[in-house]
Write an enzyme that holds these catalytic residues in place. Sequence first.
Site, PDB file in Angstrom:
ATOM      1  N   GLN A  83       0.816  -1.210   0.000  1.00 40.00           N
ATOM      2  CA  GLN A  83       0.000   0.000   0.000  1.00 40.00           C
ATOM      3  C   GLN A  83       0.851   1.262   0.000  1.00 40.00           C
ATOM      4  O   GLN A  83       1.855   1.345   0.705  1.00 40.00           O
ATOM      5  CB  GLN A  83      -0.901  -0.015   1.233  1.00 40.00           C
ATOM      6  CG  GLN A  83      -1.863   1.161   1.322  1.00 40.00           C
ATOM      7  CD  GLN A  83      -2.844   0.963   2.450  1.00 40.00           C
ATOM      8  OE1 GLN A  83      -3.835   0.276   2.302  1.00 40.00           O
ATOM      9  NE2 GLN A  83      -2.557   1.552   3.598  1.00 40.00           N
ATOM     10  N   ASP A 126     -22.291   8.936 -10.199  1.00 43.32           N
ATOM     11  CA  ASP A 126     -21.198   9.002 -11.176  1.00 43.32           C
ATOM     12  C   ASP A 126     -21.423   7.942 -12.251  1.00 43.32           C
ATOM     13  O   ASP A 126     -22.567   7.662 -12.611  1.00 43.32           O
ATOM     14  CB  ASP A 126     -19.864   8.794 -10.441  1.00 43.32           C
ATOM     15  CG  ASP A 126     -18.711   9.551 -11.094  1.00 43.32           C
ATOM     16  OD1 ASP A 126     -18.327   9.164 -12.215  1.00 43.32           O
ATOM     17  OD2 ASP A 126     -18.202  10.516 -10.496  1.00 43.32           O
ATOM     18  N   ASP A 180      -9.618  -3.065  -3.346  1.00 43.29           N
ATOM     19  CA  ASP A 180      -9.430  -1.882  -2.511  1.00 43.29           C
ATOM     20  C   ASP A 180     -10.733  -1.185  -2.147  1.00 43.29           C
ATOM     21  O   ASP A 180     -10.713  -0.215  -1.388  1.00 43.29           O
ATOM     22  CB  ASP A 180      -8.489  -0.885  -3.193  1.00 43.29           C
ATOM     23  CG  ASP A 180      -7.112  -0.860  -2.552  1.00 43.29           C
ATOM     24  OD1 ASP A 180      -7.020  -1.109  -1.340  1.00 43.29           O
ATOM     25  OD2 ASP A 180      -6.127  -0.585  -3.252  1.00 43.29           O
ATOM     26  N   HIS A 194     -14.081   6.755 -14.145  1.00 44.08           N
ATOM     27  CA  HIS A 194     -14.198   7.955 -13.314  1.00 44.08           C
ATOM     28  C   HIS A 194     -14.866   7.653 -11.974  1.00 44.08           C
ATOM     29  O   HIS A 194     -14.369   8.067 -10.910  1.00 44.08           O
ATOM     30  CB  HIS A 194     -14.995   9.002 -14.092  1.00 44.08           C
ATOM     31  CG  HIS A 194     -15.059  10.355 -13.468  1.00 44.08           C
ATOM     32  ND1 HIS A 194     -16.002  10.697 -12.516  1.00 44.08           N
ATOM     33  CD2 HIS A 194     -14.312  11.474 -13.677  1.00 44.08           C
ATOM     34  CE1 HIS A 194     -15.836  11.962 -12.165  1.00 44.08           C
ATOM     35  NE2 HIS A 194     -14.818  12.456 -12.845  1.00 44.08           N
ATOM     36  N   ASN A 207      -5.929  -1.645   3.787  1.00 41.71           N
ATOM     37  CA  ASN A 207      -5.711  -3.094   3.831  1.00 41.71           C
ATOM     38  C   ASN A 207      -4.278  -3.501   3.522  1.00 41.71           C
ATOM     39  O   ASN A 207      -4.012  -4.663   3.201  1.00 41.71           O
ATOM     40  CB  ASN A 207      -6.672  -3.784   2.852  1.00 41.71           C
ATOM     41  CG  ASN A 207      -6.521  -3.255   1.429  1.00 41.71           C
ATOM     42  OD1 ASN A 207      -5.680  -2.396   1.151  1.00 41.71           O
ATOM     43  ND2 ASN A 207      -7.337  -3.761   0.526  1.00 41.71           N
ATOM     44  N   ASN A 257     -13.857  22.251 -14.548  1.00 41.42           N
ATOM     45  CA  ASN A 257     -12.483  22.279 -15.048  1.00 41.42           C
ATOM     46  C   ASN A 257     -12.287  23.177 -16.265  1.00 41.42           C
ATOM     47  O   ASN A 257     -11.426  22.906 -17.109  1.00 41.42           O
ATOM     48  CB  ASN A 257     -12.043  20.852 -15.414  1.00 41.42           C
ATOM     49  CG  ASN A 257     -12.094  19.911 -14.248  1.00 41.42           C
ATOM     50  OD1 ASN A 257     -12.069  20.320 -13.096  1.00 41.42           O
ATOM     51  ND2 ASN A 257     -12.158  18.616 -14.539  1.00 41.42           N
ATOM     52  N   ALA A 287     -22.904  22.408  -8.590  1.00 44.53           N
ATOM     53  CA  ALA A 287     -22.022  23.093  -7.635  1.00 44.53           C
ATOM     54  C   ALA A 287     -22.495  24.512  -7.349  1.00 44.53           C
ATOM     55  O   ALA A 287     -22.260  25.056  -6.271  1.00 44.53           O
ATOM     56  CB  ALA A 287     -20.590  23.119  -8.166  1.00 44.53           C
ATOM     57  N   SER A 325     -12.973  16.856 -10.199  1.00 46.26           N
ATOM     58  CA  SER A 325     -13.627  15.578  -9.896  1.00 46.26           C
ATOM     59  C   SER A 325     -12.864  14.795  -8.846  1.00 46.26           C
ATOM     60  O   SER A 325     -13.427  13.927  -8.171  1.00 46.26           O
ATOM     61  CB  SER A 325     -13.722  14.718 -11.163  1.00 46.26           C
ATOM     62  OG  SER A 325     -14.685  15.214 -12.038  1.00 46.26           O
TER      63      SER A 325
END
Length: 303
Positions: free
Chosen positions: A24, A53, A62, A86, A99, A178, A189, A241
């Site tokens: 990790q 999303d 993970d 994404h 982990n 962006n 937003a 993002s």
Amino acid sequence: MKDEVFLFPFDREDIFGASSRDPQSLGWEITKLGVDEQWSKSTGEGITVAVIDTGCDATHPDIRDNIIDQYNFINSTQGAMDDNGHGSHVCGTIAAINNNVGMVGVAPRAKIMSLKALNAQGNGRMSDIADAVIYAANNGADIITMSLGSKACPRSMEEAIRYATETRKCLVFCAAGNSGPNVDILCPAKDEKTIAIGAIDINFNRTNFTCSGPRLDFLAPGHNIRSIVPHNKYALMSGTSMSNPFAAGCAALYLSYYRYKKNQKHISREEMIDIFKKNTIMLKNASQRSKKMQGYGIIKPIL
């Protein structure tokens, strides 16, 4: 189209050879802002974050243990597998498991509700996004995050956000966009009930892609962020993002801490902003220290 919603353009660099069996690593956003130093106090336990999303690869080692719900708003007869990358990246940034392999998210014991409302190209309809917001609010989400945007903000979307924030007491985080500092942030937003997040790089400089405007609330790491992508892989991505889920992860740390240490079940948008403001870092460039350019500053979680 009035109802069209889309992912903001973002950079992606796949990390070839990286495996979920590798030792990790901690991203710069974790170490430079001291997120790992807060895990002795909170890891986001008991908090559910809804990610609206492109879906998520819920089999990725993970993240798989932290996925508690999935739903596809584009086609309810199909699963919510991420066919873009994404959404998985966003989910990992928030809550990748601690982990000892791969990478770790900001709030590694928070749970993820993965709601697919964008297709493989990162496009969708605002009506599906609004439905996903209501679904999240009605099914136990404490935090809702949306790293997407639209030029129009239909009344149905405004009503969904108000229902989530006022009736269900959810926190709603959104990416600022962006398109650069000369472009105002987009919906959702721009909605006054959301918390709008822009991006900084590893040197704590404002990224040149972050939109600006009076509705910008905070900046967070959003350049070369390592997280998961489908099929047990990893990638570096850059964009608001990526900064938006970092902020949502920080909110999960705080909300978990306040819920279990101070017996406070909910934190309002205004309370969350005040909590973040106590430890923010100002941009190095003094000419950018306006509300329009940095919001209230760079988020640094200290519980």
